[in-house]
Motif scaffolding. Structure first.
Motif, PDB file in Angstrom:
ATOM      1  N   ALA A   1      28.372  39.002  27.598  1.00 49.65           N
ATOM      2  CA  ALA A   1      28.826  40.389  27.700  1.00 49.65           C
ATOM      3  C   ALA A   1      27.675  41.331  28.026  1.00 49.65           C
ATOM      4  O   ALA A   1      27.831  42.293  28.788  1.00 49.65           O
ATOM      5  CB  ALA A   1      29.526  40.814  26.411  1.00 49.65           C
ATOM      6  N   TYR A   2      26.505  41.044  27.466  1.00 55.09           N
ATOM      7  CA  TYR A   2      25.319  41.844  27.784  1.00 55.09           C
ATOM      8  C   TYR A   2      24.844  41.557  29.204  1.00 55.09           C
ATOM      9  O   TYR A   2      24.483  42.456  29.951  1.00 55.09           O
ATOM     10  CB  TYR A   2      24.202  41.548  26.790  1.00 55.09           C
ATOM     11  N   GLU A   3      24.822  40.288  29.571  1.00 53.27           N
ATOM     12  CA  GLU A   3      24.285  39.902  30.889  1.00 53.27           C
ATOM     13  C   GLU A   3      25.087  40.515  32.021  1.00 53.27           C
ATOM     14  O   GLU A   3      24.527  40.896  33.059  1.00 53.27           O
ATOM     15  CB  GLU A   3      24.282  38.379  31.017  1.00 53.27           C
ATOM     16  N   ILE A   4      26.385  40.611  31.868  1.00 53.44           N
ATOM     17  CA  ILE A   4      27.217  41.124  32.955  1.00 53.44           C
ATOM     18  C   ILE A   4      27.501  42.616  32.815  1.00 53.44           C
ATOM     19  O   ILE A   4      28.224  43.185  33.636  1.00 53.44           O
ATOM     20  CB  ILE A   4      28.548  40.343  33.065  1.00 53.44           C
ATOM     21  N   GLY A   5      26.939  43.237  31.776  1.00 54.40           N
ATOM     22  CA  GLY A   5      27.103  44.671  31.644  1.00 54.40           C
ATOM     23  C   GLY A   5      28.412  45.138  31.049  1.00 54.40           C
ATOM     24  O   GLY A   5      28.752  46.319  31.146  1.00 54.40           O
TER      25      GLY A   5
ATOM     26  N   GLN B   1      30.723  39.718  41.510  1.00 57.66           N
ATOM     27  CA  GLN B   1      30.915  38.409  40.903  1.00 57.66           C
ATOM     28  C   GLN B   1      31.136  38.538  39.399  1.00 57.66           C
ATOM     29  O   GLN B   1      31.875  37.770  38.805  1.00 57.66           O
ATOM     30  CB  GLN B   1      29.713  37.522  41.201  1.00 57.66           C
ATOM     31  N   GLU B   2      30.500  39.522  38.802  1.00 58.67           N
ATOM     32  CA  GLU B   2      30.719  39.767  37.382  1.00 58.67           C
ATOM     33  C   GLU B   2      32.192  40.052  37.131  1.00 58.67           C
ATOM     34  O   GLU B   2      32.798  39.543  36.204  1.00 58.67           O
ATOM     35  CB  GLU B   2      29.871  40.954  36.920  1.00 58.67           C
ATOM     36  N   ASP B   3      32.779  40.901  37.972  1.00 57.69           N
ATOM     37  CA  ASP B   3      34.187  41.248  37.807  1.00 57.69           C
ATOM     38  C   ASP B   3      35.070  40.013  37.949  1.00 57.69           C
ATOM     39  O   ASP B   3      36.057  39.863  37.236  1.00 57.69           O
ATOM     40  CB  ASP B   3      34.601  42.297  38.835  1.00 57.69           C
ATOM     41  N   SER B   4      34.714  39.105  38.843  1.00 61.01           N
ATOM     42  CA  SER B   4      35.534  37.910  39.054  1.00 61.01           C
ATOM     43  C   SER B   4      35.491  37.001  37.830  1.00 61.01           C
ATOM     44  O   SER B   4      36.464  36.309  37.536  1.00 61.01           O
ATOM     45  CB  SER B   4      35.075  37.159  40.307  1.00 61.01           C
ATOM     46  N   ARG B   5      34.391  36.984  37.122  1.00 63.16           N
ATOM     47  CA  ARG B   5      34.314  36.165  35.921  1.00 63.16           C
ATOM     48  C   ARG B   5      35.281  36.672  34.866  1.00 63.16           C
ATOM     49  O   ARG B   5      35.877  35.898  34.127  1.00 63.16           O
ATOM     50  CB  ARG B   5      32.890  36.177  35.351  1.00 63.16           C
ATOM     51  N   LEU B   6      35.441  37.974  34.787  1.00 60.48           N
ATOM     52  CA  LEU B   6      36.323  38.566  33.792  1.00 60.48           C
ATOM     53  C   LEU B   6      37.775  38.590  34.249  1.00 60.48           C
ATOM     54  O   LEU B   6      38.666  38.844  33.442  1.00 60.48           O
ATOM     55  CB  LEU B   6      35.864  39.994  33.470  1.00 60.48           C
ATOM     56  N   ALA B   7      38.012  38.331  35.529  1.00 58.48           N
ATOM     57  CA  ALA B   7      39.375  38.412  36.058  1.00 58.48           C
ATOM     58  C   ALA B   7      40.306  37.404  35.400  1.00 58.48           C
ATOM     59  O   ALA B   7      41.525  37.610  35.360  1.00 58.48           O
ATOM     60  CB  ALA B   7      39.366  38.205  37.574  1.00 58.48           C
ATOM     61  N   ALA B   8      39.739  36.323  34.884  1.00 53.80           N
ATOM     62  CA  ALA B   8      40.569  35.297  34.246  1.00 53.80           C
ATOM     63  C   ALA B   8      41.109  35.758  32.896  1.00 53.80           C
ATOM     64  O   ALA B   8      42.055  35.163  32.369  1.00 53.80           O
ATOM     65  CB  ALA B   8      39.758  34.019  34.061  1.00 53.80           C
ATOM     66  N   LEU B   9      40.527  36.816  32.336  1.00 55.67           N
ATOM     67  CA  LEU B   9      40.934  37.291  31.014  1.00 55.67           C
ATOM     68  C   LEU B   9      42.084  38.282  31.118  1.00 55.67           C
ATOM     69  O   LEU B   9      42.153  39.077  32.056  1.00 55.67           O
ATOM     70  CB  LEU B   9      39.757  37.970  30.307  1.00 55.67           C
ATOM     71  N   THR B  10      42.964  38.235  30.131  1.00 56.87           N
ATOM     72  CA  THR B  10      43.989  39.270  30.032  1.00 56.87           C
ATOM     73  C   THR B  10      43.335  40.561  29.531  1.00 56.87           C
ATOM     74  O   THR B  10      42.191  40.565  29.072  1.00 56.87           O
ATOM     75  CB  THR B  10      45.096  38.859  29.053  1.00 56.87           C
ATOM     76  N   GLU B  11      44.075  41.656  29.610  1.00 59.12           N
ATOM     77  CA  GLU B  11      43.536  42.928  29.145  1.00 59.12           C
ATOM     78  C   GLU B  11      43.169  42.856  27.663  1.00 59.12           C
ATOM     79  O   GLU B  11      42.123  43.362  27.243  1.00 59.12           O
ATOM     80  CB  GLU B  11      44.560  44.046  29.379  1.00 59.12           C
ATOM     81  N   ARG B  12      44.018  42.227  26.855  1.00 58.40           N
ATOM     82  CA  ARG B  12      43.730  42.116  25.431  1.00 58.40           C
ATOM     83  C   ARG B  12      42.521  41.207  25.175  1.00 58.40           C
ATOM     84  O   ARG B  12      41.692  41.490  24.303  1.00 58.40           O
ATOM     85  CB  ARG B  12      44.963  41.608  24.682  1.00 58.40           C
ATOM     86  N   GLU B  13      42.396  40.113  25.933  1.00 59.00           N
ATOM     87  CA  GLU B  13      41.252  39.219  25.762  1.00 59.00           C
ATOM     88  C   GLU B  13      39.947  39.928  26.113  1.00 59.00           C
ATOM     89  O   GLU B  13      38.938  39.767  25.428  1.00 59.00           O
ATOM     90  CB  GLU B  13      41.432  37.967  26.623  1.00 59.00           C
TER      91      GLU B  13
ATOM     92  N   PRO C   1      20.501  39.509  34.591  1.00 59.16           N
ATOM     93  CA  PRO C   1      21.885  39.521  35.060  1.00 59.16           C
ATOM     94  C   PRO C   1      22.216  38.221  35.772  1.00 59.16           C
ATOM     95  O   PRO C   1      21.413  37.698  36.546  1.00 59.16           O
ATOM     96  CB  PRO C   1      21.919  40.719  36.021  1.00 59.16           C
ATOM     97  N   THR C   2      23.393  37.694  35.503  1.00 63.21           N
ATOM     98  CA  THR C   2      23.757  36.384  36.045  1.00 63.21           C
ATOM     99  C   THR C   2      24.369  36.464  37.437  1.00 63.21           C
ATOM    100  O   THR C   2      24.479  35.474  38.124  1.00 63.21           O
ATOM    101  CB  THR C   2      24.774  35.705  35.121  1.00 63.21           C
ATOM    102  N   ALA C   3      24.804  37.641  37.870  1.00 59.73           N
ATOM    103  CA  ALA C   3      25.510  37.731  39.148  1.00 59.73           C
ATOM    104  C   ALA C   3      25.591  39.181  39.587  1.00 59.73           C
ATOM    105  O   ALA C   3      25.481  40.091  38.775  1.00 59.73           O
ATOM    106  CB  ALA C   3      26.921  37.155  39.010  1.00 59.73           C
ATOM    107  N   PRO C   4      25.811  39.409  40.894  1.00 61.01           N
ATOM    108  CA  PRO C   4      26.071  40.768  41.359  1.00 61.01           C
ATOM    109  C   PRO C   4      27.341  41.319  40.725  1.00 61.01           C
ATOM    110  O   PRO C   4      28.161  40.571  40.203  1.00 61.01           O
ATOM    111  CB  PRO C   4      26.244  40.580  42.872  1.00 61.01           C
ATOM    112  N   GLN C   5      27.538  42.635  40.813  1.00 62.80           N
ATOM    113  CA  GLN C   5      28.655  43.264  40.133  1.00 62.80           C
ATOM    114  C   GLN C   5      29.996  42.691  40.548  1.00 62.80           C
ATOM    115  O   GLN C   5      30.861  42.442  39.715  1.00 62.80           O
ATOM    116  CB  GLN C   5      28.638  44.775  40.409  1.00 62.80           C
TER     117      GLN C   5
END
Length: 237
Positions: A227-231, A165-177, A159-163
């Protein structure tokens, strides 16, 4: 010299050849690869190396677009060399070729950052097509092959980061992305994603391009690994 040229008011643009470095510990194998590559008008072999360490030194002074990398070599193997290369700013794309058709080799190469994985006995036209695909920024591992490999070896992913931080990485994406990223990680091709979302395949490609840019990823293979690394997705079975 490549570039634009004016002729009767019409601008003609010549694309630069794909710069390739060939890395293999067997001189005859390297010579064979170079012979095939140099026969192409759009490909230019800019260097050769006999092991990973030699390749790193060569690429310190010789810019390249694609590195054809053997896996099992003395001094430094192709997996370690790939990992070190992809950690550099603006790294070349790595196309791994090996005589060993094993899932372990493929997984190690993809996790290290390779954009493609081929066996050395592929036909020359398939080899050349892979060079061009990787140079264009895509991967040459079938989506379902990537999914199968990661399902099998997901336990080895760190895993690359705590949960949070994982969420923050995905925060830049839109719902569709984010939805597209999940489908890519599930092993679906662009056409399959387009059919499932009732959109054009070009729309899927646009979404994927934005995902790669926002998450600073090289290609869809790296998107699946992330996607696997961050769950975001879990192994099946």
């Amino acid at each position: 010299m490549n570039g634009g040229a004016m002729n009767g008011g019409i601008t003609s643009v010549t694309r630069s050849p794909i710069r390739v470095v060939v890395v293999d510990d067997q001189p005859l194998v390297r010579a064979g690869f170079c012979m095939v590559l140099d026969a192409q008008a759009d490909i230019d072999v800019v260097g050769e190396a006999g092991d990973g360490a030699e390749a790193l030194a060569l690429l310190d002074r010789t810019p390249a677009d694609v590195v054809v990398m053997d896996i099992r070599m003395p001094v430094m193997d192709g997996v370690e060399a790939t990992k070190r290369l992809t950690e550099r700013p603006d790294p070349p794309k790595i196309l791994v070729l090996t005589t060993f058709d094993t899932d372990e080799d493929a997984f190690a190469a993809l996790q290290a950052g390779a954009s493609g994985f081929l066996i050395k006995n592929v036909p020359p036209e398939e080899f050349l097509a892979a060079i061009r695909v990787v140079a264009a920024g895509d991967s040459v591992v079938a989506p379902r092959v990537t999914r199968r490999l990661l399902d099998r070896f997901a336990g080895q992913l760190t895993p690359t980061a705590p949960q949070q931080q994982e969420d923050s990485r995905l925060a830049a994406l839109t719902e569709r992305e984010r939805e597209v990223l999940e489908l890519v990680a599930q092993g679906l091709s662009n056409s399959e994603i387009a059919a499932g979302l009732y959109v054009a395949e070009t729309t899927v490609k646009t979404h994927l391009g934005r995902i790669l840019t926002k998450l600073e990823l090289r290609d869809r293979v790296q998107a699946v690994v992330l996607a696997y690394e961050i769950g975001l997705v879990r192994p099946t079975g």
